[in-house]
Design a protein around this motif. Structure first.
Motif, PDB file in Angstrom:
ATOM      1  N   UNK A  76      44.652  -9.339  -2.311  1.00 42.92           N
ATOM      2  CA  UNK A  76      43.907 -10.064  -3.335  1.00 42.92           C
ATOM      3  C   UNK A  76      42.738 -10.805  -2.703  1.00 42.92           C
ATOM      4  N   UNK A  77      42.252 -11.839  -3.377  1.00 38.40           N
ATOM      5  CA  UNK A  77      41.057 -12.561  -2.935  1.00 38.40           C
ATOM      6  C   UNK A  77      41.271 -13.256  -1.592  1.00 38.40           C
ATOM      7  N   UNK A  78      40.241 -13.222  -0.749  1.00 34.19           N
ATOM      8  CA  UNK A  78      40.249 -13.893   0.551  1.00 34.19           C
ATOM      9  C   UNK A  78      38.810 -14.199   0.927  1.00 34.19           C
ATOM     10  N   UNK A  79      38.604 -15.392   1.465  1.00 34.47           N
ATOM     11  CA  UNK A  79      37.276 -15.762   1.967  1.00 34.47           C
ATOM     12  C   UNK A  79      37.250 -15.497   3.469  1.00 34.47           C
ATOM     13  N   UNK A  80      36.226 -14.781   3.919  1.00 35.36           N
ATOM     14  CA  UNK A  80      36.047 -14.495   5.337  1.00 35.36           C
ATOM     15  C   UNK A  80      34.750 -15.155   5.784  1.00 35.36           C
ATOM     16  N   UNK A  81      34.889 -16.139   6.657  1.00 33.90           N
ATOM     17  CA  UNK A  81      33.730 -16.839   7.217  1.00 33.90           C
ATOM     18  C   UNK A  81      33.477 -16.308   8.619  1.00 33.90           C
ATOM     19  N   UNK A  82      32.237 -15.992   8.890  1.00 34.65           N
ATOM     20  CA  UNK A  82      31.840 -15.534  10.222  1.00 34.65           C
ATOM     21  C   UNK A  82      30.905 -16.587  10.807  1.00 34.65           C
ATOM     22  N   UNK A  83      31.288 -17.115  11.954  1.00 36.94           N
ATOM     23  CA  UNK A  83      30.487 -18.143  12.618  1.00 36.94           C
ATOM     24  C   UNK A  83      29.826 -17.490  13.828  1.00 36.94           C
ATOM     25  N   UNK A 102      30.600  -7.800  -3.751  1.00 36.01           N
ATOM     26  CA  UNK A 102      31.327  -7.370  -4.945  1.00 36.01           C
ATOM     27  C   UNK A 102      32.713  -6.803  -4.645  1.00 36.01           C
ATOM     28  N   UNK A 103      33.312  -7.213  -3.537  1.00 39.49           N
ATOM     29  CA  UNK A 103      34.672  -6.816  -3.172  1.00 39.49           C
ATOM     30  C   UNK A 103      35.595  -8.020  -3.335  1.00 39.49           C
ATOM     31  N   UNK A 104      36.897  -7.804  -3.205  1.00 39.01           N
ATOM     32  CA  UNK A 104      37.852  -8.910  -3.335  1.00 39.01           C
ATOM     33  C   UNK A 104      37.803  -9.873  -2.156  1.00 39.01           C
ATOM     34  N   UNK A 105      37.421  -9.362  -0.989  1.00 42.45           N
ATOM     35  CA  UNK A 105      37.238 -10.241   0.165  1.00 42.45           C
ATOM     36  C   UNK A 105      35.787 -10.696   0.158  1.00 42.45           C
ATOM     37  N   UNK A 106      35.596 -11.985   0.046  1.00 43.80           N
ATOM     38  CA  UNK A 106      34.266 -12.598  -0.013  1.00 43.80           C
ATOM     39  C   UNK A 106      33.853 -13.002   1.402  1.00 43.80           C
ATOM     40  N   UNK A 116      31.808 -23.533   7.925  1.00 43.27           N
ATOM     41  CA  UNK A 116      32.684 -22.440   7.519  1.00 43.27           C
ATOM     42  C   UNK A 116      33.986 -22.975   6.925  1.00 43.27           C
ATOM     43  N   UNK A 117      34.556 -23.985   7.550  1.00 45.25           N
ATOM     44  CA  UNK A 117      35.810 -24.568   7.074  1.00 45.25           C
ATOM     45  C   UNK A 117      35.617 -25.214   5.700  1.00 45.25           C
ATOM     46  N   UNK A 118      34.507 -25.899   5.501  1.00 44.85           N
ATOM     47  CA  UNK A 118      34.220 -26.511   4.211  1.00 44.85           C
ATOM     48  C   UNK A 118      34.144 -25.458   3.119  1.00 44.85           C
ATOM     49  N   UNK A 119      33.448 -24.367   3.372  1.00 51.88           N
ATOM     50  CA  UNK A 119      33.319 -23.282   2.406  1.00 51.88           C
ATOM     51  C   UNK A 119      34.672 -22.619   2.151  1.00 51.88           C
ATOM     52  N   UNK A 120      35.410 -22.347   3.215  1.00 51.85           N
ATOM     53  CA  UNK A 120      36.697 -21.685   3.067  1.00 51.85           C
ATOM     54  C   UNK A 120      37.715 -22.513   2.323  1.00 51.85           C
TER      55      UNK A 120
END
Length: 123
Positions: A76-83, A102-106, A116-120
């Protein structure tokens, strides 16, 4: 490749250091996909700010995006932050982000772990 996984209440912080290869990143992705906490997390922070060398190319980003899209069917939905803080990696991260649109992983790209942590953490 040297990396550490720090499982947090709602996410995973992965710090990569030294020399990294595409195959090693893919293998580490597969390992976290089967970890018991993976289904519970809301975000992953991938911190590449301390790598010294890499062999990553755009075709690798496509492979990561394809495998992430497949695993998202069960996750399902997951946020992926790249630093990232190196221009070559920023270009590759943008390539991955574009493929995940437009995928389930944002996916989003950041220059600091704090951003990144704030957004996630925001749901």
């Amino acid at each position: 490749m040297s990396h550490t996984n720090t499982w947090e209440t709602n996410g995973l912080y992965r710090k990569f250091t030294g020399v990294i290869t595409a195959g090693e990143i893919l293998e580490s992705n597969f390992k976290i996909h089967v970890h018991p906490d993976f289904q519970k997390i809301k975000y992953i922070i991938n911190d590449f700010t301390e790598i010294s060398e890499h062999s990553l190319e755009k075709p690798h980003m496509k492979a990561y995006a394809l495998t992430d899209d497949v695993i998202s069917e069960t996750k399902g939905h997951l946020k992926i932050a790249i630093v990232v803080n190196q221009n070559a990696l920023i270009d590759l991260a943008n390539n991955y982000r574009q493929q995940m649109k437009d995928k389930m992983f944002e996916c989003e790209i950041f220059q600091t772990v704090d951003d990144a942590r704030s957004w996630g953490s925001n749901q």
